[in-house]
Structure formats: structure tokens, C-alpha cells
Design an enzyme around this catalytic site. Sequence first.
Site, PDB file in Angstrom:
ATOM      1  N   ASP A  54      -6.942  -1.563  -4.318  1.00  0.00           N
ATOM      2  CA  ASP A  54      -8.232  -0.995  -3.089  1.00  0.00           C
ATOM      3  C   ASP A  54      -9.146  -0.112  -3.684  1.00  0.00           C
ATOM      4  O   ASP A  54     -10.395  -0.264  -4.117  1.00  0.00           O
ATOM      5  CB  ASP A  54      -7.915  -0.503  -2.419  1.00  0.00           C
ATOM      6  CG  ASP A  54      -6.597  -1.501  -1.335  1.00  0.00           C
ATOM      7  OD1 ASP A  54      -7.338  -2.672  -1.692  1.00  0.00           O
ATOM      8  OD2 ASP A  54      -5.910  -1.477  -0.934  1.00  0.00           O
ATOM      9  N   ASP A  96       0.843  -0.827  -0.362  1.00  0.00           N
ATOM     10  CA  ASP A  96      -0.079   0.016   0.220  1.00  0.00           C
ATOM     11  C   ASP A  96       0.807   1.399  -0.598  1.00  0.00           C
ATOM     12  O   ASP A  96       2.380   1.281   0.917  1.00  0.00           O
ATOM     13  CB  ASP A  96      -0.843  -0.184   1.141  1.00  0.00           C
ATOM     14  CG  ASP A  96      -2.101  -1.269   1.180  1.00  0.00           C
ATOM     15  OD1 ASP A  96      -2.281  -1.512   0.269  1.00  0.00           O
ATOM     16  OD2 ASP A  96      -2.234  -1.778   2.597  1.00  0.00           O
TER      17      ASP A  96
END
Length: 194
Positions: free
Chosen positions: A153, A139
Site C-alpha cells: 500500500d 495488513d
Amino acid sequence: MQAARGASLSTSDPGSPPARRRTWLMFAAIAAVAYAVDLTTKQLALAHLEGRDDVSVIGDVLTLRLAFNPGAAFSFGTDFTWVFTTLSIVAAIVVLVVSRRLGSKVWALGLGLLLAGVTGNLTDRIFREPEPFHGHVVDMIRLPNWPIFNVADMCINVAAVIIVIQAFRGLRVDGRRVEDPKADDAEGPAESAT
């Protein structure tokens, strides 16, 4: 010109084989491009953000920070990475099976983004440290008061919104309306649902 059961013979119908093929190719292109963008941004994050403080993109509103997430959204279930890996594999298979019925460009967009997001994070879970099927997801995008996330995401969330909207509109994956009496007739015309 219409066939005996009322189906148009025009190839402009979303239910015709050429139109379905074009819609499926659109789905595949969206999935491939979004997946490539996700993988590229993760590689760039690994190459340029490791060991660095937050990188400001738009003041404190949007920053970049490298993080590794063993769980699901919001770092939920960090001890069950293998479960999320298995669910992601099942989800990818279901999307591919459902995509065979695509007759709507909006559904093609939603399912293409969903496949890209699921497989983007699945790739991390299968191939990244600490071990296969237990890998941590990369991330890097950070907003105030929000968990760090990635392009996959974003794809999953946009896909979820599209799918919910299409469901509320009563539009099936094949482009037909739910209340359409011919919706279950494989030879009936598909309503344009873009």
C-alpha cells in the site's frame, strides 16, 4: 555529433537504447526489491503477530497489528475481491507495457513502486485464504485514525504521488516534455527528466 534529424548519437541520451535499458533495469530492480520487502514483511507479520495484541513500535503513533483485508483501500468493496484481483492483473500488465518506453529515472522509480505494490497485494488475493482470486490481503502497519496497511500500500501511494508530480511537470514516461515538438518523433532526442 548529431544525426541528420537532430538526434544525438551519444549513449548518454535518455532515449538511446543503452540508457533505456539501464532505466528499465532500474525499474525492474526497484519493483523486485519492493515486492520482496512486501512479501517478507507479510510473512513476518503472519509468523509473529498472529494472536497478539498491538505491538508498539513508536508509542501509540506506530503499532503493528495483524489484519486481513478482503477489500480495497480502507476496506472498501469487501464483497468484490474478485474485481480488485482482476483490476490488479490489468494494472500490472499496463505497467509492464508502459515500462518498455521508460526513459526517465523518476518514472522508473514510480512505475517500479507501482508494480511492486500492485503485485504484492495481487499475490495475496491469488494465493491466500479463503480461496484463489478471493484471498485477503495481509495488513500490519497501524497509525492513529488510519486504516491498517502494508508495504505494498505504501508503494502504491508513493508511486501515485510520483506519477502525479511527473504529469504536472509535463514529463512523459520516455523522459520527454509534453510540449517538446519532437516528443512524438521516435528518433528525436529525449530530454533528461530525472
